[in-house]
Design a protein around this motif. Sequence first.
Motif, PDB file in Angstrom:
ATOM      1  N   VAL A 110       0.827  -1.210   0.000  1.00 37.13           N
ATOM      2  CA  VAL A 110       0.000   0.000   0.000  1.00 37.13           C
ATOM      3  C   VAL A 110       0.860   1.258   0.000  1.00 37.13           C
ATOM      4  CG1 VAL A 110      -1.807   1.276   1.221  1.00 37.13           C
ATOM      5  CG2 VAL A 110      -1.879  -1.234   1.151  1.00 37.13           C
ATOM      6  N   GLU A 111       1.766   1.354   0.965  1.00 34.74           N
ATOM      7  CA  GLU A 111       2.541   2.585   1.126  1.00 34.74           C
ATOM      8  C   GLU A 111       3.643   2.733   0.084  1.00 34.74           C
ATOM      9  OE1 GLU A 111       1.533   4.859   3.123  1.00 34.74           O
ATOM     10  OE2 GLU A 111      -0.042   3.567   3.936  1.00 34.74           O
ATOM     11  N   ALA A 112       4.273   1.631  -0.311  1.00 29.65           N
ATOM     12  CA  ALA A 112       5.382   1.723  -1.265  1.00 29.65           C
ATOM     13  C   ALA A 112       4.927   1.497  -2.709  1.00 29.65           C
ATOM     14  CB  ALA A 112       6.475   0.719  -0.891  1.00 29.65           C
ATOM     15  N   LEU A 113       4.191   0.411  -2.972  1.00 32.65           N
ATOM     16  CA  LEU A 113       3.807   0.079  -4.344  1.00 32.65           C
ATOM     17  C   LEU A 113       2.494   0.699  -4.774  1.00 32.65           C
ATOM     18  CD1 LEU A 113       4.894  -3.673  -4.467  1.00 32.65           C
ATOM     19  CD2 LEU A 113       6.235  -1.611  -4.983  1.00 32.65           C
ATOM     20  N   GLY A 114       1.712   1.199  -3.824  1.00 31.55           N
ATOM     21  CA  GLY A 114       0.554   1.998  -4.174  1.00 31.55           C
ATOM     22  C   GLY A 114      -0.710   1.253  -4.514  1.00 31.55           C
ATOM     23  N   LEU A 115      -0.828  -0.057  -4.153  1.00 32.56           N
ATOM     24  CA  LEU A 115      -2.096  -0.744  -4.340  1.00 32.56           C
ATOM     25  C   LEU A 115      -3.132  -0.154  -3.387  1.00 32.56           C
ATOM     26  CD1 LEU A 115       0.156  -2.882  -5.350  1.00 32.56           C
ATOM     27  CD2 LEU A 115      -1.675  -4.548  -5.093  1.00 32.56           C
ATOM     28  N   ALA A 116      -4.393  -0.325  -3.711  1.00 28.35           N
ATOM     29  CA  ALA A 116      -5.467   0.268  -2.925  1.00 28.35           C
ATOM     30  C   ALA A 116      -6.011  -0.752  -1.934  1.00 28.35           C
ATOM     31  CB  ALA A 116      -6.582   0.767  -3.835  1.00 28.35           C
TER      32      ALA A 116
END
Length: 309
Positions: free
Chosen positions: A25-31
Amino acid sequence: MTDVRGLGYLRVQTTDVPRWRELTVEALGLAETGGPDADGLYLRMDERAARLVVLPGATDRVLAVGWEVRDQFALARVGRAVEAAGFGVTELTQAECDERAVEAAILLEDPSGTPVEVFSGPVLDHDPVRTRWMQRFITGDQGMGHVVLPTTAMDDTLSFYTEVLGFLPRGAIRVAGPRPPAGQPPRRVRFLGVNRRHHSLAVCPAPHGEAPGVVHLMVEVDSLDAVGRALDEVNRRGFSLSSTLGRHTNDKMVSFYVRAPGGWDLEYGTEGALVDEDWYTAEEITADSYWGHDWSGSEPLAAFSPRAR
């Protein structure tokens, strides 16, 4: 031709859900979204309810690789083909299907020991996907991405996916190492496809069949800038890079690899090639990448670490 349309979802178990959340979530940006297990991590990439599900447990292992088919009729055909080949098939209960946000699914085990789920009727979430880097994940008719599985039964595993499930060969690369005995063919990693994505699956020879049961998962985004931002954040948060940024020779993906909790990798990339079956022929590449993808600082993958006996 195969009834399988693409990689639909991946379900894994981990001993460290918070670190998984930080990475995805925080690094790769998945929701992040919600799901049946309050302690689990449910991740969206598109309108699907959850493409990647990470559940807490005592060990790190793959729980299910989910392959999507067009409808209930295709699901029935796959079930019959698998049973005719001598493999057991179990229908998931309504509660299990609800947990996976699908209408119907069957469970089986491939020759490598990987739990495989084939499903139809994915449930959609029409709320906009809010990714951290404002990136769009490349899914749709290409599926979730690709997964690489280790196997101690290479020939049987390859035959299962090609001859039973109908995956198409999309080339290979020889495995580095000692020469095989005289008369034995070289060991190869085999790439397999079911749609325009170069490969949705790769299988490779491994020294053991124990957990975690996966080598890496690849997800693709729509811009190099999104890859660069994610790479910066991965480094800032102290995750181990298995491979530096580079471009692969077979699927042309510009990507990096980051070590996930549990001893396997997530590949995060962009600009993947699309296969046109009107002209494509399976090829053997002789180098993993045109440039980059330096693995020299990588920790050993759990799937390839010999087990003490």
